[in-house]
Design a protein around this motif. Structure first.
Motif, PDB file in Angstrom:
ATOM      1  N   ALA A  68       1.028  32.166  54.134  1.00  0.00           N
ATOM      2  CA  ALA A  68       1.294  30.838  53.587  1.00  0.00           C
ATOM      3  C   ALA A  68       1.029  30.780  52.085  1.00  0.00           C
ATOM      4  O   ALA A  68       1.698  30.045  51.368  1.00  0.00           O
ATOM      5  CB  ALA A  68       0.429  29.800  54.294  1.00  0.00           C
ATOM      6  N   THR A  69       0.077  31.546  51.566  1.00  0.00           N
ATOM      7  CA  THR A  69      -0.258  31.441  50.154  1.00  0.00           C
ATOM      8  C   THR A  69       0.580  32.350  49.268  1.00  0.00           C
ATOM      9  O   THR A  69       0.551  32.209  48.063  1.00  0.00           O
ATOM     10  CB  THR A  69      -1.748  31.759  49.920  1.00  0.00           C
ATOM     11  N   VAL A  70       1.352  33.282  49.838  1.00  0.00           N
ATOM     12  CA  VAL A  70       2.152  34.161  49.006  1.00  0.00           C
ATOM     13  C   VAL A  70       3.610  33.742  48.946  1.00  0.00           C
ATOM     14  O   VAL A  70       4.410  34.400  48.326  1.00  0.00           O
ATOM     15  CB  VAL A  70       2.051  35.636  49.471  1.00  0.00           C
ATOM     16  N   GLN A  71       3.973  32.648  49.565  1.00  0.00           N
ATOM     17  CA  GLN A  71       5.337  32.164  49.491  1.00  0.00           C
ATOM     18  C   GLN A  71       5.539  31.451  48.171  1.00  0.00           C
ATOM     19  O   GLN A  71       4.635  30.821  47.642  1.00  0.00           O
ATOM     20  CB  GLN A  71       5.618  31.204  50.642  1.00  0.00           C
ATOM     21  N   GLY A  72       6.724  31.567  47.644  1.00  0.00           N
ATOM     22  CA  GLY A  72       7.032  30.880  46.396  1.00  0.00           C
ATOM     23  C   GLY A  72       8.039  31.656  45.585  1.00  0.00           C
ATOM     24  O   GLY A  72       8.592  32.654  46.016  1.00  0.00           O
ATOM     25  N   ARG A  73       8.237  31.197  44.387  1.00  0.00           N
ATOM     26  CA  ARG A  73       9.196  31.835  43.499  1.00  0.00           C
ATOM     27  C   ARG A  73       8.470  32.826  42.609  1.00  0.00           C
ATOM     28  O   ARG A  73       7.325  32.622  42.242  1.00  0.00           O
ATOM     29  CB  ARG A  73       9.892  30.794  42.637  1.00  0.00           C
ATOM     30  N   GLY A  74       9.160  33.863  42.256  1.00  0.00           N
ATOM     31  CA  GLY A  74       8.549  34.861  41.396  1.00  0.00           C
ATOM     32  C   GLY A  74       9.521  35.966  41.073  1.00  0.00           C
ATOM     33  O   GLY A  74      10.713  35.882  41.352  1.00  0.00           O
TER      34      GLY A  74
END
Length: 93
Positions: A68-74
């Motif tokens: 859950a904490t490593v999802q995102g844009r990058g």
């Protein structure tokens, strides 16, 4: 009673020697250096939860990472491989 006191002293010397040997085998002397910086990644096998421990000078920071904490844009920086012996290798692009 003096014999028991001597056994206690011998036990303490043995414990200190064992701790020093473990620190030298696993190259953990950097934990006590004020100028060193390093990163340790720990992974729990069954939960796939990771903990990233970073040390920069005197500051030590631990971050728990889950899916859950490593999802995102990058931006993709490289690839990590897990070898047969369990070690992980990071290859930058």
């Amino acid at each position: 009673m003096t014999g028991v006191a001597n056994l206690f002293d011998i036990g303490l010397v043995f414990i200190v020697g064992l701790i020093m040997a473990l620190f030298s085998v696993y190259h953990l002397q950097d934990l006590f250096s004020e100028t060193s910086s390093f990163t340790i990644v720990k992974q729990k096998p069954k939960t796939e939860e990771m903990e990233i421990i970073t040390k920069e000078g005197k500051k030590i920071k631990a971050i728990k990472v889950t899916k859950a904490t490593v999802q995102g844009r990058g931006q993709r920086l490289g690839t990590a491989y897990k070898l047969e012996d369990g070690t992980m290798v990071y290859v930058p692009e």
